[in-house]
Design a protein around this motif. Structure first.
Motif, short mmCIF file in Angstrom:
data_model
loop_
_atom_site.label_atom_id
_atom_site.label_comp_id
_atom_site.label_asym_id
_atom_site.label_seq_id
_atom_site.Cartn_x
_atom_site.Cartn_y
_atom_site.Cartn_z
N THR A 173 -2.80 -2.27 -9.16
CA THR A 173 -3.29 -3.51 -8.60
C THR A 173 -3.32 -3.32 -7.10
O THR A 173 -2.88 -2.31 -6.60
CB THR A 173 -2.37 -4.69 -8.95
OG1 THR A 173 -1.17 -4.52 -8.20
CG2 THR A 173 -2.06 -4.72 -10.42
N ASP A 174 -3.83 -4.29 -6.39
CA ASP A 174 -3.80 -4.11 -4.94
C ASP A 174 -2.60 -4.84 -4.33
O ASP A 174 -2.56 -5.11 -3.15
CB ASP A 174 -5.11 -4.52 -4.28
CG ASP A 174 -5.42 -5.97 -4.46
OD1 ASP A 174 -4.65 -6.65 -5.16
OD2 ASP A 174 -6.42 -6.44 -3.91
N GLY A 175 -1.62 -5.12 -5.16
CA GLY A 175 -0.33 -5.54 -4.64
C GLY A 175 -0.28 -6.96 -4.10
O GLY A 175 0.67 -7.37 -3.48
N ALA A 185 -8.57 -0.43 7.79
CA ALA A 185 -9.34 0.53 6.99
C ALA A 185 -8.57 0.92 5.74
O ALA A 185 -9.15 1.07 4.66
CB ALA A 185 -9.67 1.77 7.83
N GLY A 186 -7.25 1.09 5.86
CA GLY A 186 -6.41 1.40 4.69
C GLY A 186 -6.42 0.26 3.68
O GLY A 186 -6.53 0.49 2.47
N LEU A 187 -6.34 -0.97 4.16
CA LEU A 187 -6.39 -2.14 3.27
C LEU A 187 -7.76 -2.23 2.59
O LEU A 187 -7.85 -2.48 1.38
CB LEU A 187 -6.12 -3.41 4.07
CG LEU A 187 -4.67 -3.62 4.53
CD1 LEU A 187 -4.61 -4.67 5.64
CD2 LEU A 187 -3.78 -4.03 3.36
N LEU A 236 -9.84 0.21 2.08
CA LEU A 236 -9.96 1.33 1.16
C LEU A 236 -9.24 1.02 -0.16
O LEU A 236 -9.76 1.29 -1.25
CB LEU A 236 -9.37 2.59 1.80
CG LEU A 236 -9.33 3.85 0.94
CD1 LEU A 236 -10.73 4.30 0.55
CD2 LEU A 236 -8.60 4.99 1.69
N ALA A 237 -8.05 0.42 -0.05
CA ALA A 237 -7.29 0.07 -1.25
C ALA A 237 -8.08 -0.91 -2.12
O ALA A 237 -8.13 -0.76 -3.34
CB ALA A 237 -5.93 -0.52 -0.86
N LEU A 288 -10.93 0.95 -3.83
CA LEU A 288 -10.52 1.85 -4.91
C LEU A 288 -10.29 1.12 -6.23
O LEU A 288 -10.43 1.71 -7.29
CB LEU A 288 -9.24 2.61 -4.49
CG LEU A 288 -9.42 3.66 -3.38
CD1 LEU A 288 -8.07 4.20 -2.92
CD2 LEU A 288 -10.32 4.81 -3.84
N VAL A 289 -9.90 -0.16 -6.15
CA VAL A 289 -9.69 -0.91 -7.40
C VAL A 289 -10.80 -1.91 -7.65
O VAL A 289 -10.73 -2.71 -8.58
CB VAL A 289 -8.31 -1.64 -7.40
CG1 VAL A 289 -7.18 -0.64 -7.41
CG2 VAL A 289 -8.19 -2.60 -6.22
#
Lengths: 306, 344
Positions: free
Chosen positions: A6-8, A161-163, A165-166, A169-170
C-alpha cells in the motif's frame, strides 16, 4: 510482513488525530489539540472572490501570528497568500494528496491556510513561534498536516519525487504538491530532482515556486542569476505554467492544467513580498520583517475587508 | 546474561570467499516482501543490486549520480510505506548527503537502510573513495543503527535483521570477494557483540568490527603461540553499542585493543573508549585504525599494512599494551589460493 504494497496512508485528516496523512516515525504523533474538528472543514471552492477573500484572511492571520513578538516570516506569507489559498481551498484533496513544504520558513502560510480550510484550530495560531508550541516558526517533523518538510533549503522536491514515485508504483490516485521558493533554485539538489522527475515522467508531481525574487542577502538577482527560470524547467522536461502569483483565477487555471500533463509540472508564481503590506513596511528588508509597535495596526488597516 | 560462544559458528581457516552475498540476500528478501525497494545512484553492479534490477525491475530504482537527491527520494518512498535499501559507496553515502541523511532519514526515523560499499581502506581509490569516517558520521546521528559486519554469513543475516528493524540503519559492506568466517549456525544479533575467543583467564581483549574481525582472530592465534591469551569480541553493531559485553570483555584483562577498518576518530575505538572512560578504572586501551590521516590510492593489502590494519600490528599493539618484554611474536603469513581469504 509479506503482502500487497500500500502507499502507507492512514485515515483522512480529521477522521483520526494524526499529524500527517503519512506514517513515518515517532515524531509524527497526534497534536490533537491543534487540529480542527471534522465539522470545521470548509468545502473546496474555485470561486475567485472566495479565494481572494481566503488570501486576505491568510495575510491577516499572518499579521496576528507575528504581531505579539514582532518576529516571524511575514513577507513570506504576503508573497504566498494566494498560492496557499488556492492550494488549500481549491487544489489539494486533503487526506489524499501529499503536501511537501520545502522552505520551512513558509510554514506561517501553511498554518494560516490550513486554518482557513478548517483543518487547523484557529485558536492554535496564537501559539505560532512560542516556546513549546506545535506551531514552530520553521517547520519540523512535529508540524501538523505536512507529508514532509525541510528547513535546510533545496531538499523538498526530492522527497516529493519519492512520494510521487511511490504513488505511481502502486497506481494510487494521489498527487504530490511541492511548495518551493525561487531562492532554492540556487541549491544543486533541486536540479537533481528536476532531472529525475522528468526522466521518470512523474505525472503525479506538481511543484509550485514562489518567485518573490528575495533571499536573505537581498534581491535574488543581486546575488546570482537564476533566470530564465521558466526556460530552465522547460529544458529539464517539465510542463511549465508561469502566472501572476497574486491572481487566484490564473493560479486555479495553472494547477488545473498542471494536473492534465503527462509528466511533472511546475507552477511558477511571480509574486512580491510587499503585497498587502502598508507603505511603511514595503521598503526595507521584507525577507525578515520586524513588526514594530505601530506596524501591526497599519497592517491590519491595510488588510481590512474592502 | 552473558553472550557465550555458542551463538558464533566460527569456521577454521583457511576461510573461503564468496561473491554477491548481499545482492543475493536482498533479492531473496525483495521477493518475499513487495514493500522492499532497492535504490541506487549509478554503481548498480558494484553494489550487487543488478540482481534485483534484473529479476524484480519494479522494485529497483536508479536515480543517477545524485546522492543528495537519492536520500530525499528514499525518504519520500519510506514515508509512503516502503522499506527502502539505498546503495552507493560508503564515502558517497555519508559525506556529500550528510545533511539529507540527517534531516530526511534519521530525524524522521524512517525505515531506510543506507548501504555503503567499500569500507575504509578496502578501496584502492584514494581519499575520494575511502570511507574512513562514515561510521563516525553516521554514529553522530540520533536513532541511526550503525553496522559493520565481518563476513558473508553476517551480510546475509544483516539484510533480514535490518529489514525487521523499523528505523534508519547504516551498513558498510566489503565489495567483491567476501570471506566466509562463520557457518550456517551463526547467529548475528543487532543487540549483541559476540565472543569469538574466550578462555576465562585472558590477558588482553581484542574488540573488532568488520574486516578487522578476521585480523583479530589471526592475531589471537599468534599471541596464543607466544603464551598470551586473547579474548576476541566481534562488534558488528557500533551503535547502539553493546555496552554490557564491552565492559564484561574489559573486566579481568590487563589491556583492551580495538581494531577497525576506519579512522580511530569516531568509530568503534571511540565508542569503546567512551564506555570504558564512563565506567572508570578499566584497563588501558589501544585503538587500531586509520590514525587521523588521509590515505593513498593503492592496493588494499598495501594500505592495510602501511596504516597498521594488519595482523602483525594487532599482535604488536597487544604485546606493547601488556608491557611484555622483547620482540612481539611474528604473525605468520598464510598462503591463500584463489577463493580463499586471509587477512594481511
Amino acid at each position: 510482513m509479506a503482502g500487497r504494497v500500500t502507499d502507507g496512508t492512514n485515515a483522512a485528516i480529521g477522521d483520526v488525530a494524526v499529524a500527517s496523512p503519512v506514517g513515518g516515525g515517532v515524531w509524527r504523533t497526534a497534536p490533537a489539540e491543534v487540529l480542527a474538528p471534522l465539522a470545521a472543514r470548509r468545502p473546496p471552492t474555485s470561486d475567485p472572490g472566495e479565494l481572494a477573500a481566503a488570501a486576505r484572511r491568510i495575510r491577516r492571520r499572518a499579521v496576528e501570528m507575528v504581531a505579539p513578538s514582532g518576529l516571524g516570516y511575514l513577507g513570506q506569507a504576503m508573497s504566498s497568500a494566494e498560492v496557499f489559498a488556492v492550494l488549500y481551498r481549491a487544489v489539494v484533496r486533503h487526506g489524499t494528496d501529499y503536501v511537501v513544504l520545502s522552505p520551512g520558513h513558509y510554514v506561517i502560510s501553511h498554518y494560516a491556510a490550513a486554518a482557513d480550510a478548517g483543518l487547523l484550530d484557529e485558536a492554535a495560531l496564537a501559539t505560532y513561534g512560542t516556546d513549546g508550541s506545535w506551531l514552530e516558526s520553521i517547520s519540523t517533523e512535529r508540524t501538523p498536516l505536512l507529508a514532509a518538510t525541510c528547513g535546510a533549503l533545496g531538499q523538498g522536491l526530492s522527497v516529493a519525487a519519492g512520494l510521487a514515485l511511490a504513488a505511481t508504483l502502486v497506481g494510487a490516485d494521489r498527487r504530490t504538491y511541492a511548495f518551493c521558493s525561487d531562492g532554492e533554485l540556487e541549491e544543486g539538489q533541486v536540479w537533481e530532482a528536476a532531472m529525475f522527475a522528468a526522466h521518470r515522467q512523474l505525472t503525479g508531481l506538481t511543484a509550485v515556486f514562489d518567485c518573490n525574487g528575495s533571499q536573505v542577502d537581498g534581491p535574488v538577482a543581486s546575488v546570482t542569476t537564476v533566470e530564465p527560470i521558466a526556460d530552465k524547467w522547460r529544458a529539464f522536461g517539465w510542463d511549465v505554467h508561469e502566472v501572476d502569483g497574486h491572481d487566484v483565477g490564473a493560479l486555479v487555471a495553472a494547477f488545473t492544467a498542471a494536473r492534465r500533463t503527462g509528466g511533472p509540472s511546475v507552477v511558477l508564481a511571480r509574486t512580491t513580498m510587499s503585497r498587502g503590506l502598508p507603505p511603511s513596511l514595503r521598503s526595507g528588508d521584507t525577507h525578515f520583517i520586524t513588526l514594530g509597535p505601530g506596524d501591526a495596526d497599519a497592517a491590519r488597516r491595510e488588510l481590512a475587508a474592502p | 546474561m552473558t553472550n557465550d560462544l555458542r551463538s558464533a559458528d566460527l569456521l577454521e581457516p583457511p576461510w573461503t570467499t564468496t561473491t554477491k552475498p548481499y545482492g543475493t540476500a536482498l533479492l531473496e528478501l525483495a521477493r518475499e516482501r513487495p514493500e522492499v525497494i532497492a535504490l541506487g545512484a549509478d554503481l548498480t553492479r558494484q553494489t550487487e543490486t543488478d540482481l534485483v534490477r534484473d529479476a524484480l525491475p519494479d522494485q529497483f530504482v536508479n536515480v543517477g549520480m545524485s546522492e543528495q537527491h537519492l536520500m530525499g527520494v528514499a525518504g519520500g518512498l519510506a514515508r509512503a510505506g516502503r522499506c527502502v535499501f539505498v546503495h552507493t559507496f560508503g564515502a558517497f553515502a555519508t559525506r556529500r548527503p550528510f545533511e539529507q541523511v540527517a534531516l530526511q532519514l534519521a530525524y524522521p526515523r524512517l525505515n531506510v537502510k543506507v548501504i555503503g560499499f567499500m569500507p575504509g581502506l578496502s578501496s584502492p581509490g584514494g581519499p575520494s573513495h575511502q570511507a574512513v569516517d562514515d561510521v563516525a558520521l553516521m554514529r553522530a546521528l540520533p536513532g541511526m543503527l550503525v553496522c559493520d559486519v565481518a563476513d558473508a554469513t553476517e551480510v546475509r543475516q544483516a539484510v533480514r535483521l535490518l529489514a525487521d528493524h523499523d528505523g534508519p540503519c547504516y551498513l558498510r559492506l566489503k565489495r567483491g570477494e567476501v570471506p566466509v568466517l562463520f557457518g550456517p549456525a551463526h547467529g548475528l544479533d543487532l543487540a549483541r557483540a559476540q565472543w569469538l575467543r574466550r578462555s576465562g583467564a585472558d590477558d588482553v581483549a581484542i574488540l573488532a568490527s568488520g574486516m578487522l574481525v578476521a585480523t583479530a582472530l589471526r592475531a589471537a592465534d599468534a599471541l596464543a603461540a607466544a603464551g598470551v591469551a586473547a579474548t576476541v569480541v566481534n562488534v558488528p553493531v557500533v551503535k547502539p553499542l553493546d555496552r554490557a559485553t564491552v565492559l564484561e570483555a574489559a573486566s579481568g584483562v590487563r589491556a583492551v585493543v580495538t581494531a577497525e577498518n576506519h579512522s580511530v576518530v569516531g568509530g568503534l575505538g571511540s565508542a569503546v573508549a567512551e564506555v570504558l572512560a564512563e565506567e572508570g578504572g578499566g584497563p588501558p586501551l589501544r585503538r587500531i585504525g586509520v590514525l587521523d590521516t588521509f590515505a593513498r590510492a593503492s592496493s588494499a593489502p598495501w594500505l592495510f599494512r602501511h596504516h597498521g590494519l594488519d595482523v602483525q600490528t594487532v599482535v604488536a599493539t597487544a604485546w606493547g599494551a601488556l608491557g611484555r618484554p622483547g620482540t612481539p611474536p611474528p604473525a605468520d603469513d598464510v598462503a591463500v589460493e584463489t577463493g580463499q581469504y586471509a587477512p594481511v
